[in-house]
Write a protein that holds these residues in place. Structure first.
Motif, PDB file in Angstrom:
ATOM      1  N   ASP A 150       0.572  -1.300   0.077  1.00  0.00           N
ATOM      2  CA  ASP A 150      -0.190  -0.125   0.021  1.00  0.00           C
ATOM      3  C   ASP A 150       0.777   1.336  -0.049  1.00  0.00           C
ATOM      4  N   LYS A 152       2.547   2.781   2.122  1.00  0.00           N
ATOM      5  CA  LYS A 152       2.628   3.513   3.624  1.00  0.00           C
ATOM      6  C   LYS A 152       3.531   3.259   4.435  1.00  0.00           C
ATOM      7  N   SER A 153       4.206   1.969   4.420  1.00  0.00           N
ATOM      8  CA  SER A 153       5.276   1.590   5.303  1.00  0.00           C
ATOM      9  C   SER A 153       6.684   0.985   4.603  1.00  0.00           C
ATOM     10  N   PHE A 238       5.473   8.184   3.658  1.00  0.00           N
ATOM     11  CA  PHE A 238       5.506   7.096   4.324  1.00  0.00           C
ATOM     12  C   PHE A 238       5.048   7.213   6.030  1.00  0.00           C
ATOM     13  N   GLU A 239       4.045   6.364   6.171  1.00  0.00           N
ATOM     14  CA  GLU A 239       3.597   6.617   7.808  1.00  0.00           C
ATOM     15  C   GLU A 239       4.520   5.765   8.642  1.00  0.00           C
TER      16      GLU A 239
END
Length: 248
Positions: A150, A152-153, A238-239
């Motif tokens: 996704d 995000k990481s 990026f979270e």
């Protein structure tokens, strides 16, 4: 007729050829020569020399004559050759921490059963140096950066931080005290050793390197690198950022 004693004395005498020799026993004595004539002449010479110096200095101040310099002034001549570039290389290191250290080296070289005043050499050296802790991004293996589906990481695997060679600062390092025996001094005058301080420098570098390994400098470099990457990757969207280190 008898005459007085003064009258019987002749007023003049005749020489062998008839010339008159006048008796000067009654003439007044010449005055003695004054002894201060040479001293006065010396004072005049010194005064004239001082006046000449004052005149020359005044002329020099006005710029008429060139500047006078002391012929015994110390002069420094640099005959060093220009630096030669031996090689170039690209760096991929991230310096994450640096430690500054100071160590006192007490090195003594003597002989058994020989008095210290005769044969002995002891040096107290204060060494100041720094050590850098870095992460080498140039050794990242394939797959070291893994991104989630996704987006995000991201997970990053880095090599463990390493310590660079000790950089001994010679401007801050100095010999605090030095003792040498009589034979050591004579030997140095006859056959001086220009590399005599190299052993002291090497010992100081070894002591600083050992102190850097025990100081937690590598752990500080890990933490600083992690924070740097987390801030950089989160600014890209990026979270979650995971940084792990792999021992070499």
């Amino acid at each position: 007729m008898a005459r007085d004693g003064d009258i019987n004395e002749p007023t003049s005498r005749f020489g062998d050829h008839g010339e008159v020799l006048t008796d000067r026993s009654d003439a007044p004595a010449e005055p003695p020569q004054q002894p201060g004539g040479a001293a006065r002449a010396l004072l005049w010479v010194l005064g004239a020399a001082a006046l000449a110096v004052v005149v020359l200095l005044g002329v020099q101040t006005t710029g008429i004559l060139p500047e006078f310099r002391n012929p015994f002034t110390k002069e420094q001549t640099d005959r060093s050759q220009p630096a030669l570039l031996e090689s170039m290389q690209d760096l991929s290191r991230y310096v994450a921490a640096e430690g500054n250290f100071q160590v006192v080296v007490d090195l003594e070289n003597d002989r058994r059963h020989v008095p210290d005043w005769l044969l002995n050499q002891r040096t107290l050296f204060v060494g100041s140096g720094s050590v850098e802790a870095y992460v080498d991004f140039g050794t990242l293996a394939e797959g070291a950066i893994v991104q989630s589906a996704d987006g995000k990481s991201v997970e990053i695997k880095l090599p463990s931080p390493q310590l660079a060679e000790t950089n001994l600062d010679l401007e801050k390092s100095y010999v605090f005290a030095e003792e040498r025996g009589l034979l050591n001094r004579v030997g140095e005058l006859i056959n001086g050793d220009p590399n005599r301080q190299q052993e002291v420098y090497r010992l100081a570098e070894d002591r600083i390197t050992a102190a850097a390994r025990e100081s937690g400098l590598a752990a500080r470099a890990e933490e600083n690198t992690r924070k740097m990457l987390e801030g950089l990757l989160r600014s890209l969207g990026f979270e979650q950022v995971t940084v792990t280190y792999i021992a070499p």
